[in-house]
Design a protein around this motif. Sequence first.
Motif, PDB file in Angstrom:
ATOM      1  N   VAL A 108       0.995  -1.113  -0.022  1.00 40.27           N
ATOM      2  CA  VAL A 108      -0.085  -0.039   0.164  1.00 40.27           C
ATOM      3  C   VAL A 108       0.778   1.184   0.037  1.00 40.27           C
ATOM      4  O   VAL A 108       0.653   2.246  -0.770  1.00 40.27           O
ATOM      5  N   PHE A 109       2.055   1.014   0.569  1.00 38.91           N
ATOM      6  CA  PHE A 109       2.942   2.178   0.849  1.00 38.91           C
ATOM      7  C   PHE A 109       3.537   2.114  -0.740  1.00 38.91           C
ATOM      8  O   PHE A 109       3.538   3.496  -0.992  1.00 38.91           O
ATOM      9  N   ALA A 110       4.019   1.338  -1.247  1.00 34.95           N
ATOM     10  CA  ALA A 110       4.866   1.443  -2.164  1.00 34.95           C
ATOM     11  C   ALA A 110       4.017   1.725  -3.475  1.00 34.95           C
ATOM     12  O   ALA A 110       4.418   2.447  -4.401  1.00 34.95           O
ATOM     13  N   ALA A 111       2.839   1.570  -3.633  1.00 33.57           N
ATOM     14  CA  ALA A 111       1.798   1.874  -4.619  1.00 33.57           C
ATOM     15  C   ALA A 111       1.664   3.422  -4.764  1.00 33.57           C
ATOM     16  O   ALA A 111       1.818   3.878  -5.924  1.00 33.57           O
ATOM     17  N   LYS A 112       1.509   3.935  -3.528  1.00 32.62           N
ATOM     18  CA  LYS A 112       1.584   5.523  -3.496  1.00 32.62           C
ATOM     19  C   LYS A 112       2.718   6.231  -3.870  1.00 32.62           C
ATOM     20  O   LYS A 112       3.062   7.078  -4.740  1.00 32.62           O
ATOM     21  N   GLN A 113       3.856   5.444  -3.476  1.00 40.87           N
ATOM     22  CA  GLN A 113       5.343   6.150  -3.882  1.00 40.87           C
ATOM     23  C   GLN A 113       5.577   6.000  -5.159  1.00 40.87           C
ATOM     24  O   GLN A 113       6.175   6.906  -5.677  1.00 40.87           O
ATOM     25  N   ILE A 114       5.285   4.922  -5.686  1.00 38.99           N
ATOM     26  CA  ILE A 114       5.488   4.728  -7.211  1.00 38.99           C
ATOM     27  C   ILE A 114       4.585   5.716  -7.783  1.00 38.99           C
ATOM     28  O   ILE A 114       5.292   6.222  -8.961  1.00 38.99           O
ATOM     29  N   VAL A 115       3.458   5.927  -7.708  1.00 39.90           N
ATOM     30  CA  VAL A 115       2.605   6.896  -8.252  1.00 39.90           C
ATOM     31  C   VAL A 115       3.047   8.317  -8.028  1.00 39.90           C
ATOM     32  O   VAL A 115       3.234   9.126  -8.980  1.00 39.90           O
ATOM     33  N   THR A 116       3.521   8.591  -6.973  1.00 36.70           N
ATOM     34  CA  THR A 116       4.163   9.877  -6.720  1.00 36.70           C
ATOM     35  C   THR A 116       5.290  10.115  -7.831  1.00 36.70           C
ATOM     36  O   THR A 116       5.477  11.152  -8.488  1.00 36.70           O
ATOM     37  N   ASN A 178      -0.201 -14.190   2.118  1.00 39.91           N
ATOM     38  CA  ASN A 178       0.636 -13.108   2.859  1.00 39.91           C
ATOM     39  C   ASN A 178       0.224 -12.038   3.428  1.00 39.91           C
ATOM     40  O   ASN A 178       0.677 -11.203   4.158  1.00 39.91           O
ATOM     41  N   PHE A 179      -0.942 -11.413   2.714  1.00 38.62           N
ATOM     42  CA  PHE A 179      -1.494  -9.893   2.985  1.00 38.62           C
ATOM     43  C   PHE A 179      -2.876 -10.211   3.382  1.00 38.62           C
ATOM     44  O   PHE A 179      -3.822 -10.954   2.748  1.00 38.62           O
ATOM     45  N   LYS A 180      -3.359  -9.726   4.669  1.00 43.13           N
ATOM     46  CA  LYS A 180      -4.829  -9.606   4.942  1.00 43.13           C
ATOM     47  C   LYS A 180      -4.892  -8.058   5.228  1.00 43.13           C
ATOM     48  O   LYS A 180      -4.580  -7.625   6.297  1.00 43.13           O
ATOM     49  N   LEU A 181      -5.555  -7.615   4.333  1.00 46.67           N
ATOM     50  CA  LEU A 181      -5.962  -5.851   4.178  1.00 46.67           C
ATOM     51  C   LEU A 181      -7.577  -5.688   4.335  1.00 46.67           C
ATOM     52  O   LEU A 181      -8.041  -6.354   3.362  1.00 46.67           O
ATOM     53  N   LYS A 182      -7.698  -4.692   4.779  1.00 47.45           N
ATOM     54  CA  LYS A 182      -8.973  -4.029   4.676  1.00 47.45           C
ATOM     55  C   LYS A 182      -9.289  -2.650   4.213  1.00 47.45           C
ATOM     56  O   LYS A 182      -8.278  -1.797   4.401  1.00 47.45           O
ATOM     57  N   GLY A 183     -10.060  -2.309   3.506  1.00 50.58           N
ATOM     58  CA  GLY A 183     -10.423  -1.091   2.959  1.00 50.58           C
ATOM     59  C   GLY A 183      -9.283  -0.523   2.210  1.00 50.58           C
ATOM     60  O   GLY A 183      -9.068   0.749   2.167  1.00 50.58           O
ATOM     61  N   VAL A 184      -8.748  -1.277   1.087  1.00 54.74           N
ATOM     62  CA  VAL A 184      -7.643  -0.773   0.563  1.00 54.74           C
ATOM     63  C   VAL A 184      -8.055   0.109  -0.677  1.00 54.74           C
ATOM     64  O   VAL A 184      -8.944  -0.008  -1.671  1.00 54.74           O
ATOM     65  N   GLU A 185      -7.317   1.293  -0.911  1.00 59.77           N
ATOM     66  CA  GLU A 185      -7.628   2.282  -1.827  1.00 59.77           C
ATOM     67  C   GLU A 185      -6.159   3.176  -2.078  1.00 59.77           C
ATOM     68  O   GLU A 185      -5.449   3.277  -1.200  1.00 59.77           O
ATOM     69  N   GLY A 186      -6.301   3.879  -3.014  1.00 54.40           N
ATOM     70  CA  GLY A 186      -5.170   4.677  -3.209  1.00 54.40           C
ATOM     71  C   GLY A 186      -5.250   5.739  -4.448  1.00 54.40           C
ATOM     72  O   GLY A 186      -5.615   5.286  -5.509  1.00 54.40           O
ATOM     73  N   LYS A 187      -5.082   7.076  -4.209  1.00 58.90           N
ATOM     74  CA  LYS A 187      -5.190   8.040  -5.216  1.00 58.90           C
ATOM     75  C   LYS A 187      -4.063   8.956  -5.079  1.00 58.90           C
ATOM     76  O   LYS A 187      -3.696   9.228  -3.861  1.00 58.90           O
ATOM     77  N   PRO A 188      -3.522   9.755  -6.026  1.00 58.62           N
ATOM     78  CA  PRO A 188      -3.877   9.484  -7.367  1.00 58.62           C
ATOM     79  C   PRO A 188      -3.559   8.000  -8.230  1.00 58.62           C
ATOM     80  O   PRO A 188      -2.834   7.572  -7.823  1.00 58.62           O
TER      81      PRO A 188
END
Length: 367
Positions: A108-116, A178-188
């Motif tokens: 989740v952190f990486a997805a936003k970092q990459i988009v940035t 490996n991942f149990k995640l809830k309410g995952v989202e990311g913008k932009p």
Amino acid sequence: MSRRNTRMYSANRFKLGLFALNCSGGLTMTKAPERWQASWDNNVKAAHLADESGLEFLLPVGRWHGYRGETDTEGTSFETLTWASGLLSATREVCVFGTLHIAFVNPVFAAKQIVTADHIGKGRFGLNIVSGWNIGEFEMFGIPFKEHNRRYAYTEEWLNIVKRIWSEHEPFDVQGENFKLKGVEGKPKPYYDSYPVLVSAGNSAEGRAFAVRNADCLFTSIAKRETLADEIAVIRSTPRPTAEPATIYASGHLICRPTRKEADEYYHYIVYDMGDWEAAEHAAEIRTKGRATRIAALQTLKERLISGLGTYPVVGSYDDVVETFKWLSEAGVNGMAIGLVNYITDFPALRDEVLPRMARLGLRQAH
Ligand SMILES: Cc1cc2nc3c(=O)[nH]c(=O)nc-3n(C[C@H](O)[C@H](O)[C@H](O)COP(=O)(O)O)c2cc1C
């Protein structure tokens, strides 16, 4: 405009990028005083040279431990996502990759970092996906080093989450192994209506198949000329979810001079007169993980580690070098990530001698 207008999709038949310039020494384990100092200013200078000469990309090495010895090659290295963001801001057209050790970063952190980074570069950012091999680096992070194919399975799960964050518009839950995640989202979302260019670097059969299944490009090492055609055939026959073929990049270490004799002499100086054999010893040990290796093979490995950290040695006259690129292109390789002993002072030979020869052979367009 789309990502297709970025240089990674240029019409050049053999694409080129600089590799490992974020790390001290780059790909060269040498004590030679002209070895690469990976300061920020030097990185910006080298990035400008690449950008202005039409090179397609800059590829950093994700490295957390150096190779010790007197020079501690790659011991000083910039974190690659931050590095890429800075260089994307400082350049205009070259594509810049970040290299992530997947196990070390939450998706989740990486997805936003990459988009940035992708927005900073207006779609010129790419991700190099590394599943990891260096046990000491995993120990430093306190993260278990999984068995080989389980590392790739972990990466696949991680990447699918990241791709969903980039493309889905409603929050979602993940119930994976490996991942149990809830309410995952990311913008932009990514800068263009497509994922950043994804490359995966691997040499094993599983690593190569993983790249074909999950990424746009495979970055891989070439062992020798004789086996390359068969290796490419295997990669090309691996099933892929999209109709578009995966692109294949090799990695290499470039030493070129006006004549082959001068190139060989310089190679000898870098490796035998000034090589950091202690660092090579350490690198060989962690790479072979203590496996019994024949003395002769070990010596060859160390020599290759000093000149190129195990990548393919592209050593010779300007014409020799271009012949090597031509051979690779004809074998089905789409380009190469190259290390230079010094990415600034060695650059003019690449720009003024090698690139024009490649253009004359139709491997690249004149820039
Ligand atoms: C071109 C290329 C670039 C790579 N870059 C990195 C890197 O930056 N950091 C790293 O730890 N490993 C790097 N690797 C190693 C691979 O990611 C991979 O972990 C290694 O090849 C072992 O995987 P395999 O067993 O599938 O070959 C690179 C490999 C290649 C061929």
